[in-house]
Enzyme design. Structure first.
Site, PDB file in Angstrom:
ATOM      1  CB  CYS A 171      39.632  37.975  36.652  1.00 30.29           C
ATOM      2  SG  CYS A 171      40.622  36.586  36.085  1.00 30.29           S
ATOM      3  CB  CYS A 222      43.888  37.174  39.398  1.00 30.67           C
ATOM      4  SG  CYS A 222      43.796  35.437  39.218  1.00 30.67           S
TER       5      CYS A 222
END
Length: 357
Positions: free
Chosen positions: A100, A195
């Site tokens: 990410c 996340c």
RNA sequence: UGGGGUGUAGCCAAGCGGUAAGGCACGGGACUUUGACUCCCGGAUUCGUAGGUUCGAGCCCUGCCACCCCAG
């Protein structure tokens, strides 16, 4: 006098809020950006993203900066989540947060912010940068919160556009700053879980994307122990969820291997079982933040987030990096990242491909 | 339906007349921006079942049921 224009990636948590606050105080021209990269709600129907954006709004109003919301759900799905699922299908255990950072926060998001005129982005990561003669990534000053591990695959280009305002402080001090500044999130609980997706019952979460494929659990000697629900739901070194009790010595059982072809999950008993440990692994695509001077050297490594630094010997070959640990390492897992350090400096990292011994 | 043995929480297992150890599993919590690991907390008014003996039974007696072994 106005300094440069900076975009602050704000999650709704304390760290990014204080990051924005500190930059604002230093006189930068800043704006906050909230990223919504996951559109689905939790099983109980709650949408934490809405609450988080609310917090971002309140913080930005408090420190008087403009804020925006962007949606990278499509990019996140394509560049992070689909890879995440493919890794599981291949029997590996991915780390979506490392990906990410590489693909979203310090790529899609960074590009977006630059398009809006920002010359750099700031985030609430606990790490530091040394920007003399290129960029060096350093651990956060708070060794307990250091998050350089998650940034190990970033490039010079990406890091040169980054600012980590809280990297020089301890979490405790960051909270104090937040309280003194009366930021509404000063006492907000730390967030965990993947996340943008958040805390979930992991197996149930995976089950929604990867259907169950029950198979046998066996010891490495071939003894049948029971059934598993699907190899992708387990990772090396895992104990919970096996549902094996009352067998053998009475010790705990751990996952020690997977046979994808025959759909067998290998399990062994005892926390100190040698089959849980390994010393050498190979990484095919290692990212060095700065090109190393030698092709063989010793340094330290982390094989998982928050692991104390381990002494290792590194050998750089044509197509891979070989890492040999001085001491046996528990559950070194393909798909996870090995990250090298030299003192406080993060040298880089890469996905573990093969356990050699 | 001759002999012997066993039946205690999901599993393994202490208990040997005095008021149900422990381990594993499981659940909850802590820790933690992945997945894991680790740590803390939690469990049987009840011991296959029905009676009996006893001040008192998981432990003794009897019947029944189930499973295992040997023999046939």
């Amino acid at each position: 006098m106005q300094k440069g224009k900076i975009a602050v990636g704000m999650s709704g948590g304390v760290d990014s809020a204080v990051s924005a606050y500190l930059l604002k105080k230093q006189g930068f021209d800043i704006f906050g950006v909230f990223m919504k990269n996951w559109n689905e709600e939790t099983p109980d129907g709650e949408c934490t993203a809405a609450e988080d954006y609310d917090d971002v709004r309140r913080v930005c109003d408090k420190i008087d900066i403009p804020y925006y919301s962007v949606n990278f759900a499509k990019e996140y799905w394509q560049r992070v989540f689909s890879v995440f699922l493919d890794e599981y299908k291949a029997g590996r255990t991915p780390n979506p947060d490392v990906l990410c950072n590489k693909e979203i926060k310090f790529a899609a998001f960074l590009d977006f912010c630059r398009d809006t005129g920002a010359e750099a982005i700031a985030t609430g990561h606990y790490c530091r940068l040394d920007k003399n003669d290129g960029v060096r990534l350093l651990k956060g000053r708070d060794k307990n919160k250091d998050q350089s591990y998650f940034l190990c695959t970033l490039s010079q280009k990406q890091l040169s556009r980054a600012i980590f305002p809280v990297g020089g402080y301890t979490k405790q001090y960051v909270r104090e700053i937040a309280r003194e500044a009366e930021l509404p999130v000063a006492d907000k609980k730390n967030s965990t879980g993947i996340c943008f997706i958040g805390e979930r019952n992991f197996q149930k979460f995976l089950q929604a994307y990867l259907p169950a494929q029950p198979g046998e659990m066996r010891t490495t000697k071939g003894e049948y122990i029971g059934m598993h629900q699907g190899l992708m739901y387990y990772t090396l070194g895992q104990r919970r969820g096996l549902r094996i009790g009352g067998r053998g010595t009475g010790e705990r059982w751990f996952v020690v291997g997977k046979d994808l072809k025959n759909n067998i999950l290998y399990v062994e008993q005892g926390a100190d079982n040698p089959l849980l440990y390994s010393k050498v692994c190979a990484i095919n695509r290692f990212n060095f933040i700065n090109t190393p001077e030698a092709t063989e050297f010793s340094c330290t490594a982390k094989f998982r987030y928050r692991q104390p630094d381990q002494r290792v010997y590194v050998l750089i070959e044509k197509d891979s990096v070989i890492i040999e640990a001085e001491n046996p390492q528990r559950a070194v897992t393909p798909g996870q990242y090995a990250v090298l350090y030299n003192g406080d400096e993060c040298l880089g990292g890469g996905q573990i491909d093969i356990i050699l011994e």
